[in-house]
Design an enzyme around this catalytic site. Structure first.
Site, PDB file in Angstrom:
ATOM      1  N   HIS A   1     -51.581 -25.158  50.162  1.00 31.36           N
ATOM      2  CA  HIS A   1     -52.090 -23.895  49.606  1.00 31.36           C
ATOM      3  C   HIS A   1     -51.781 -23.749  48.113  1.00 31.36           C
ATOM      4  CE1 HIS A   1     -51.856 -22.232  53.984  1.00 31.36           C
ATOM      5  NE2 HIS A   1     -52.968 -22.897  53.767  1.00 31.36           N
TER       6      HIS A   1
ATOM      7  N   ASN B   1     -38.361 -24.526  65.357  1.00 33.76           N
ATOM      8  CA  ASN B   1     -38.710 -23.149  64.979  1.00 33.76           C
ATOM      9  C   ASN B   1     -37.820 -22.156  65.713  1.00 33.76           C
ATOM     10  OD1 ASN B   1     -40.328 -21.446  63.412  1.00 33.76           O
ATOM     11  ND2 ASN B   1     -41.757 -21.080  65.081  1.00 33.76           N
TER      12      ASN B   1
ATOM     13  N   THR C   1     -42.770 -22.894  61.143  1.00 32.11           N
ATOM     14  CA  THR C   1     -44.068 -22.234  61.198  1.00 32.11           C
ATOM     15  C   THR C   1     -44.493 -22.141  62.648  1.00 32.11           C
ATOM     16  OG1 THR C   1     -46.436 -22.452  60.736  1.00 32.11           O
ATOM     17  CG2 THR C   1     -45.151 -24.465  60.631  1.00 32.11           C
TER      18      THR C   1
ATOM     19  N   ILE D   1     -45.778 -22.141  48.889  1.00 28.26           N
ATOM     20  CA  ILE D   1     -46.303 -22.198  47.527  1.00 28.26           C
ATOM     21  C   ILE D   1     -45.174 -22.092  46.510  1.00 28.26           C
ATOM     22  CG2 ILE D   1     -48.620 -21.365  48.090  1.00 28.26           C
ATOM     23  CD1 ILE D   1     -47.739 -18.526  47.442  1.00 28.26           C
ATOM     24  N   ASP D   2     -43.939 -22.384  46.960  1.00 24.81           N
ATOM     25  CA  ASP D   2     -42.763 -22.183  46.106  1.00 24.81           C
ATOM     26  C   ASP D   2     -42.260 -23.442  45.419  1.00 24.81           C
ATOM     27  OD1 ASP D   2     -41.389 -23.563  48.205  1.00 24.81           O
ATOM     28  OD2 ASP D   2     -41.220 -21.667  49.272  1.00 24.81           O
TER      29      ASP D   2
ATOM     30  N   CYS E   1     -55.074 -20.995  32.724  1.00 19.57           N
ATOM     31  CA  CYS E   1     -55.921 -19.965  32.135  1.00 19.57           C
ATOM     32  C   CYS E   1     -57.322 -20.082  32.722  1.00 19.57           C
ATOM     33  CB  CYS E   1     -55.957 -20.152  30.617  1.00 19.57           C
ATOM     34  SG  CYS E   1     -57.142 -19.078  29.792  1.00 19.57           S
TER      35      CYS E   1
HETATM   36 ZN   LIG Z   1     -56.815 -19.812  27.632  1.00 19.29          ZN
END
Ligand SMILES: [Zn+2]
EC number: 2.3.1.286
Length: 238
Positions: A117, A208, A184, A101-102, A125
């Site tokens: 992911h 791996n 992984t 997720i980087d 927001c």
């Molecule tokens: Zn907002």
């Protein structure tokens, strides 16, 4: 070079439709620790699975925010693994499906990229839906515009995956003649289950630190993935 490495490089060079499936081991050389190893370090003794859950975000947003802030490494740069994958995309059909997720694959310039992911670097927001720069989120988890609570666009525990992402990933795996799993041990589902959609003729290579039983026909390259990708890089230059 080991026999397995030489064969794996040959498969990668010959591939027409290459799919990489990547996990935390690809980010570690960029200085990003695997959050599963952060157990209890930041927020009492709770497991990261709770701190990254939908329940925690809703019930204890402050705790969630304190934990999630520790996952940001804006200074991190793509390493040779990300770079080689992006370079290969210039000469053949390549898709990268990542658990990470980087956004480091994106930073490396990967075009056909599925962030399975989500990404910490897309923040929005929850009240008005607007996207917000990461720097604002790291300053404050409330939207300056409307006062609503912000969150990163990552799939938390108890939340469903983006169905478009899943379908896109399945299509890529089905079309692949060569699938390379990097960094992984394939314990996280449904990510690991993507492999079940591969063509019976597809070659599967696992790169791996530790061996994982993927299937009988898997070619396994054990050891440091960055060293293996350095070798791919050298072979591409010849
Ligand atoms: Zn907002």
């Amino acid at each position: 070079m080991t026999e397995q490495e030489a064969l794996a490089i040959q498969f990668i060079q010959q591939a027409k439709h290459l799919v990489f499936m990547t996990g935390a081991g690809v980010s570690v050389p960029s200085g990003i620790p695997d959050y599963r190893s952060l157990d209890g370090v930041y927020a009492g003794f709770e497991a990261p699975e709770y701190l990254l859950s939908h329940t925690c975000l809703k019930r204890e947003p402050e705790k969630f925010y304190q934990f999630v802030k520790n996952l940001y490494h804006p200074e991190a740069q793509p390493n040779v693994i990300h770079q080689v994958m992006a370079e290969l995309e210039r000469t053949k059909e390549v898709a990268v499906i990542t658990q990470n997720i980087d956004s480091l694959h994106q930073q490396a310039g990967q075009k056909n990229l599925i962030e399975f992911h989500g990404s910490l670097y897309h923040v929005y927001c929850q009240q008005c839906g607007k996207s917000v720069p990461v720097t604002s989120y790291l300053d404050d988890d409330f939207h300056e515009g409307c006062g609503g609570p912000l969150r990163p666009d990552v799939v938390l525990y108890e939340e469903g995956l983006d169905e478009n992402n899943v379908q896109h990933a399945i299509r890529q795996v089905m079309q692949a003649d060569t699938i390379v799993v990097v960094g992984t041990s394939l314990r996280v589902y449904p990510f690991a289950g993507l492999l079940d959609y591969r063509s019976p003729d597809a070659k599967v290579i696992l790169v791996n630190k530790e061996a994982t039983q993927v299937s009988r026909d898997t070619l396994t390259v054990l050891g440091d993935a960055t060293k293996f990708f350095e070798k791919i890089k050298k072979s591409e230059k010849k």
